[in-house]
Design an enzyme around this catalytic site. Sequence first.
Site, short mmCIF file in Angstrom:
data_model
loop_
_atom_site.label_atom_id
_atom_site.label_comp_id
_atom_site.label_asym_id
_atom_site.label_seq_id
_atom_site.Cartn_x
_atom_site.Cartn_y
_atom_site.Cartn_z
N GLY A 110 43.11 69.40 30.17
CA GLY A 110 43.56 70.16 28.99
C GLY A 110 43.00 69.61 27.69
N GLY A 112 43.09 67.56 25.10
CA GLY A 112 43.83 66.36 24.73
C GLY A 112 43.63 65.97 23.27
N LYS A 133 38.50 69.36 16.58
CA LYS A 133 38.41 68.31 17.60
C LYS A 133 38.71 66.97 16.93
CE LYS A 133 35.36 66.47 21.20
NZ LYS A 133 34.10 66.69 21.93
N GLY A 146 44.32 61.40 20.98
CA GLY A 146 44.05 62.72 20.40
C GLY A 146 43.10 62.70 19.22
N ARG A 210 36.71 77.10 29.95
CA ARG A 210 35.86 76.29 30.83
C ARG A 210 36.11 76.68 32.29
NH1 ARG A 210 35.94 71.43 27.52
NH2 ARG A 210 36.66 72.13 25.48
N ASP A 281 35.28 70.57 33.75
CA ASP A 281 36.03 70.87 32.54
C ASP A 281 35.12 70.90 31.31
OD1 ASP A 281 36.05 68.03 33.38
OD2 ASP A 281 36.84 67.69 31.36
#
Length: 534
Positions: A110, A112, A133, A146, A210, A281
């Site tokens: 996922g 993150g 991001k 994170g 993805r 991913d």
Amino acid sequence: MHTSVSDHSEVALAFENHFADTLPGDQDHHNTRRQVTGACYSFVAPTPVSAPVLVAYSKEAAAELGLREEDCRSPWFTDMFSGNLVLADMKPYAMCYGGHQFGTWAGQLGDGRAINLGEVVNGGNQRWTLQLKGAGPTPYSRSADGLAVLRSSLREFICSEAMHHLGIPTTRALSLILTGDRVLRDMFYDGHPELEPGAVVCRTSPSFLRFGNFEIFSARKEYDLLEELLRFTIKNDFPGINESSGVDSYLEWFTEVCRRTAIMIVHWMRVGFVHGVMNSDNMSVLGLTIDYGPYGWLEGYDPTWTPNTTDAQGRRYCYGNQPYMAQWNLMQLANAIYPVVKEEKRLQEALDTYRFTFQEEWQRTLKAKLGLHTTEKNDDQLISSLLELLTKTETDMTIFFRNLAHLEMSEKNGDRLLEIVSDAFYAPDDIDQDHLNHLKSWLHLYRLRMRRNELDDEERRKRMNLVNPKYVFRNYLAQQAIDKVEQGDYSEVEELLDLFRNPYDEQPERQRYAAKRPEWARNRPGCSMLSCSS
Ligand code: AMP
Ligand code: MG
């Protein structure tokens, strides 16, 4: 610091939330790390940062959103794309996905450290998703923070835009912002963590889905959700396919994913790009290059080279393996959709599209790289013997192909033929005579082949220069820009953005950017090898 406002009239963007409004989300709205089932995403707000400073923005990516220069220079832009400004029409969320990492099913991964702010529809009716991001933890952050640091963010920001200008399908990057916060990183996993400048990149893409977004539902046997996501994706991102035709549309979609992935990989191979972490991913269903981590560019032509220290042993994701790894990932995607397709033979046929497309496109591309205009039966041999020769002594791939275009077919002198490409050698004095003789013979054969090629030297050079870039984002160039930004000087970022606007053009005043990797960079951290730690 965190502002959530309903009326921010100076903001030149209106947000839509088609993904979040249409697909099922996580019922739990707390930002705690957990397994999230029965949902495509979890709502989560970016974590405010203390003192955001805009390092650079991409005017081309901004134009796609209808943003003008003055918008990008407004305080709201820096606030919004650092995560400090969340408007009432945004519903920020992190996506749920799983993935195969280095050949093994890793379960839930996922977003993150990525948070989607929402979608912007531009004047041409194109929908862009905007994603931060490094904007703080999400339910998918597992044991990590994170966050992202300057070095990895700068590398992603510039490389995304460089890839775009190279004509390679990719997610885009709108902005690079320093957060003013420090982030602890152990760059080499050797027990010596250091505080580094934190940064946030705003990435844009029609979709960030993805392979792993589909794999997770299959692994959890959430087949209804799998079909819902398939139909959503086909309807939104594959307008040529009729999403209501059930299994047929899933197969048509998968065939198209295979085709696009093949084309993307051919492009990577053409310019010597090595992604470094081709886990499922990190594979986009739109066939876009996504998640720029420890990527690199081949300098010496070596098919076993990988920039990723984490992969140094197995070299699973080295340059020469990329075509196979893409196919392997597509196989995982085929397995993931099998429970709703249930037709093994047709799925296999769709998967074969990858191999056929790759082979056809790669042969065509290699011919173009060598400027082969006509076709002869020995061409394959001519190409493969060159690729073999390039591995024998450290030879810069980019410089070699660029310089090969200068060969004149009237030149009969072997030494002068050799001189044309000798700039590409990293250790010219150490090359044995045998190798030089082989290369000379090859250049003679090539020269004779060019005489039967129906193109004059000038026309051949022009065509070769359209597929063999002059400028690629060598790791040492990234490192120099990172060093400067750390000292408060952002000019090198602008210079590189501008350089890569025209990567196929001669830019005589910027010749230094086309130079081979200097010796100091051979083993310097960040210049030759990188870790996933970013
Ligand atoms: P990558 O291989 O970098 O694409 O990352 C694999 C997974 O790790 C993804 O789920 C990422 O979101 C997650 N991840 C990577 N770095 C961080 C971080 N600093 N904080 C939280 N999650 C991360
Ligand atoms: Mg990733």
